[in-house]
Write a protein that holds these residues in place. Sequence first.
Motif: not given
Length: 905
Positions: A831-836, A840-841, A866-868, A873-875
């Motif tokens: 997934r790479g570094r966690t953004i959401c 867990g995206v 589902k990110a954001g 907060s991650c938007r």
Amino acid sequence: MSVAPRIVHTTCPYCGTGCGVEARILPSGAVEIAGDPNHPANFGRLCVKGATLAETLTLEGRLLHPTIDGARASWSDAIGLVARRFRETIEEHGPDSVAFYVSGQMLTEDYYVANKLMKGFIGSANIDTNSRLCMASSVAGHKRAFGADVVPNVYEDIEQADLVVLVGSNLAWCHPVLFQRLERAKTARPHMRVVNIDPRRTATSELADLQLSLKPGSDVALFLGLLRFLERAGRRDAAYVAQHTGGVDDALAAARDWGPAKVAAATGLDEDLIREFYEDFAATDRTFTIYSQGVNQSAAGTDKVNAIINCHLFTGRLGRPGAGPFSVTGQPNAMGGREVGGLSNQLACHMELENPHHREIVRRFWGVDRVAATPGLKAVELFDAVADGRIKALWIIGTNPVDSLPEADKAKRALKLCPFVVVSDVMARTDTTALARVLLPARPWGEKDGVVTNSERRISRQRALRPAAGEAMPDWWILCGVARAMGAEGFDYAGPADVFAEYAALSGHLNGGERDFDISACGALGAAAYERLQPFQWPWRKGDPSSVAPKRFFANGGYFTHDGRANFVATPYRAPQSRITAKTPFLFNTGRVRDQWHTMTRTGVAPKLSQHFAEPFVEVHPEDAARVGVEHAGLARVSNGHGAVVLRALVTERQQKGVLFAPIHWTDQNASSARVDTLVAAHVDPISGQPDSKASAARIDPWPAAWFAFALARERPKEIAADYWAVARTSFGWRIEFAGKQEPTDWDAFACAFLDLDEARGAVIAQMHDSRAGAHRWLVMKDSRPTGLLFVAREPVLASRALLCAEFEKSEPRDARALLAGRAPAGVLDRGRTICVCHGVGAREIEAALVAHDGADANAIGQLTKAGTGCGSCRPEIQRIVKDRAERGPARRCAPLVHALEPAE
């Protein structure tokens, strides 16, 4: 038959937004957290910290019993010792030889009792709060301009404004729910413009139509130029200024010479950008200016506040829908502390310490012989007095000054010298509790009852979700016990409802509209009504329904000055005080990150909150990094005459040249050398006493690591034999980054000690070694389950942390060899570094969605991944990825975001 969950409506304990929380307590005792859809501060939304509150409801690290000299003690013995030592110190050295240092995380009832004990019974004003470090300049600016510390506007003005000006406020990370209100308003009303005034490009910048990256500390120059421009553009509201204000000529005189060229020279901004901002402000009636720590935390913070207010007074734009200056507070009850007189220069209920009439009102109401008549020591002065022996007994409640005060090492030395130190806290081990003789276990969020006031003057209840753990007690109860043991009367409260009712009654006592703060409608509130109390905004005067309370102040004048007029305040520009030299050539700025809170005593135990940033870092511009030899993801030593820290280097163009930035959250409990406030010079605003946390002088040098390591473990290592280390909580245990200046002679012996292999009986150990390259890896498995993983390299370890954590967490990873190799098993997406954090995206999932769906925006990414779509907060970071891809073209991967510390990214 199934049992329905119990629903408790309470308030979030983090920032001053004051979000309502709906907690569902299941029959099992588990707690589910959601936003309260009916709370007017957030309407059901929570940021990532609020959404993970259930993870903090743990006994891990809790202080559960009183201790004296490290040994468990009874409450009666602990209270008796505190009362005796304070009484004896006062008898021998006078009331000003003792002090309280309290916190904006206390509930209002706790704050009230602490001030009644110190300023009333003891008769000293030596009680100050950590809110001095974040909001004191707003208090002083409001009082100079309005005659009282009152915020004239409300949150809904975000939606009603046509121009929103953000000054020194990374709203996206520090007040995410308010930022989301702004983002939604801008989407609904595309003509709305947002100006972001901040030396750094932050997550907030992603929403801005105009980014003004001015030189640190030059805000006053920018707003002096704006005031001059408004005068020359004919934007004075002549009727309002004439009828409701005074001092405009002096303010204009201070601004007279500040034309665009001079403003450009002081701020480093392009003249065209300055004019664009000025023209927007002049042309937009509904202008709402939101400011926070970048304004307040300055040696010129009060002048910055008044320079902003001057522009709103001049145009008559305050207290009206969508128009006004608005201070957003940093702590959950910073505003409540201001109302209750928590600062050393205040009395309760917005009364003045140096006003004899106000002192007499309070003295009679409290039934004491005297009330402190002169201001006490402000935070920095207070710890100076501890250091030089003037303060001989100190009680610290709910805060961690060894980490949060400027020149923090000096504060640490002061506490070591103090004859008697008491600390009330939730946690047993902090950098401050380590220096206390007496520890008193306080109740945390979820176990205590009271009220807090948010940034828009809205008072809300915090309610207990479960019984208190161990022998923990509320702060008001502890304070009352000490007060009674010292011989004080008037501290026999049955519960927090009694305290609140007394406080509310005082707010209206002999008031008659003279004072802004009045909640006397609650003065006869019983325990049942207190339990049912719904959020309300003050003032709420006795005899009035809460619905008649004014939402806003001052649209038609009515200031709380002696003549009823607002004061324009002349604000001559003063450049930052930092002593930039050849030895310390950088300005050093401090602040916060999205997912952590203060010194992590609460958020540090929540595994989700360490996914975004897991180790302390320093931002540095690429040209500066190249000049001093600091590499991205390498380690850097930041230092000055006050101390030194070692941090991971984040090389980014979002940081100005010549300026460094580091977050404040890490302590000696979770990192080897990351207490960044030890570098902050104790320069304070001469009016507010607030320290300047944004403009210390420092240098940055590469830290000479001979080796780097990354590890995962289910138990925290008993010892980390490394010169640098940082630990972070995970869902399965711990994530550790560390490094050393000299390689061990025997790497297997090092790994054996670190992974505690002597205790891992029956374990299977897999190893990989490349001695020539200096690369070594160990994986410990027990019952097919990984229990320890250690990677060592001569350069920063190249491995996807998010992937390794996800695979390590599994009871039986799909491919243990892939785990040791640091790569994704077949069929598993890295997934790479966690953004959401909510879903867990990771960054690579978002990038993959962009590749597959060219032209997707942040909303489409949410639908795809589902990110954001959780707390939101991650938007801003998702928007940054989308913009990067658009700017760089579809053939190239998106550039790392500012927090991509992992070299593999």
